[in-house]
Design an enzyme around this catalytic site. Structure first.
Site, PDB file in Angstrom:
ATOM      1  N   HIS A 111       0.839  -1.200   0.000  1.00 13.31           N
ATOM      2  CA  HIS A 111       0.000   0.000   0.000  1.00 13.31           C
ATOM      3  C   HIS A 111       0.875   1.252   0.000  1.00 13.31           C
ATOM      4  O   HIS A 111       1.968   1.262   0.547  1.00 13.31           O
ATOM      5  CB  HIS A 111      -0.886  -0.016   1.259  1.00 13.31           C
ATOM      6  CG  HIS A 111      -1.750   1.194   1.389  1.00 13.31           C
ATOM      7  ND1 HIS A 111      -2.841   1.422   0.594  1.00 13.31           N
ATOM      8  CD2 HIS A 111      -1.667   2.260   2.218  1.00 13.31           C
ATOM      9  CE1 HIS A 111      -3.403   2.577   0.944  1.00 13.31           C
ATOM     10  NE2 HIS A 111      -2.705   3.102   1.923  1.00 13.31           N
ATOM     11  N   ARG A 177     -15.783   1.950   6.271  1.00 14.09           N
ATOM     12  CA  ARG A 177     -16.161   2.375   4.925  1.00 14.09           C
ATOM     13  C   ARG A 177     -17.454   3.198   5.015  1.00 14.09           C
ATOM     14  O   ARG A 177     -18.463   2.701   5.489  1.00 14.09           O
ATOM     15  CB  ARG A 177     -16.318   1.140   4.037  1.00 14.09           C
ATOM     16  CG  ARG A 177     -15.032   0.319   4.043  1.00 14.09           C
ATOM     17  CD  ARG A 177     -15.131  -1.050   3.412  1.00 14.09           C
ATOM     18  NE  ARG A 177     -13.827  -1.728   3.581  1.00 14.09           N
ATOM     19  CZ  ARG A 177     -13.358  -2.663   2.777  1.00 14.09           C
ATOM     20  NH1 ARG A 177     -14.065  -3.075   1.744  1.00 14.09           N
ATOM     21  NH2 ARG A 177     -12.165  -3.196   2.996  1.00 14.09           N
TER      22      ARG A 177
HETATM   23 ZN    ZN Z   1      -3.826   0.327  -0.827  1.00  9.79          ZN
END
Ligand code: ZN
Ligand code: CU
Length: 188
Positions: A111, A177
């Site tokens: 990431h 989220r």
């Molecule tokens: Zn990511």
């Protein structure tokens, strides 16, 4: 007379044979033309809130010379930074958005932020909501595509409750989220 007739017949047969032989080639180039014409140049994503959140809005993706232009108009957020990613599955069916899976990561690497060399294809960093909770944001990302291994068509955009710190693995620690939408092909 018979000789003349034979020549005619032979010519006819040869011409028929040549026509039949060239047919697959013609078909192939016709199909190729059609595919070229139907190349996707625009996609759209309608963001809907997950349970307990109010994030909603519209994201337009369009093909430009150096990548894909992303134009986001989002509302109903807390003011400040919110993680903004493309996730692997175009599935917003779970009430908390977890059905969209992890960050879209076809290269299977770490990431990062949108400007980093090492990043998930889906790592679009953060969007920043103003004091009214609105976001108007536009940027171009050269990692995204409408075809091939990096195609974002049929995947999901997730807007997170919190900020993506751009380094915590594998999520950026962006929290729950808040909104989810599926990226679909738009009328060109
Ligand atoms: Zn990511
Ligand atoms: Cu995310």
């Amino acid at each position: 007379m018979k000789f003349k007739y034979n020549i005619l017949l032979l010519t006819f047969l040869i011409l028929t044979f040549l026509t039949i032989c060239s047919y697959p080639q013609q078909m192939k180039s016709k199909i190729k033309d059609k595919m070229m014409k139907e190349q996707i140049t625009k996609a759209v994503c309608v963001i809907q809130p997950t349970k307990g959140h109010k994030a909603h809005g519209l994201i337009i993706f369009s093909k430009v010379e150096n990548g894909i232009k992303v134009v986001a108009n989002i509302h109903g957020l807390k003011s400040g930074k919110h993680g903004f990613h493309i996730h692997e599955y175009g599935d917003c069916s779970a009430v908390d958005g977890t059905s969209a899976g992890g960050h879209f990561n076809p290269e299977n690497i770490n990431h990062g932020g949108p400007m980093d060399n090492v990043r998930h294809v889906g790592d679009l960093g953060n969007i920043i909501a103003d004091v009214y909770g609105n976001v108007e944001f536009e940027f171009i990302d050269s990692s995204l595509n409408f075809g091939g291994q990096h195609s974002i068509i049929g995947r999901a955009v997730i807007i997170h409750e919190g900020e993506d710190d751009l380094h915590t693995q594998p999520t950026g620690a962006a929290g729950p989220r808040a909104g989810c939408g599926v990226i679909g092909i738009a009328k060109q």
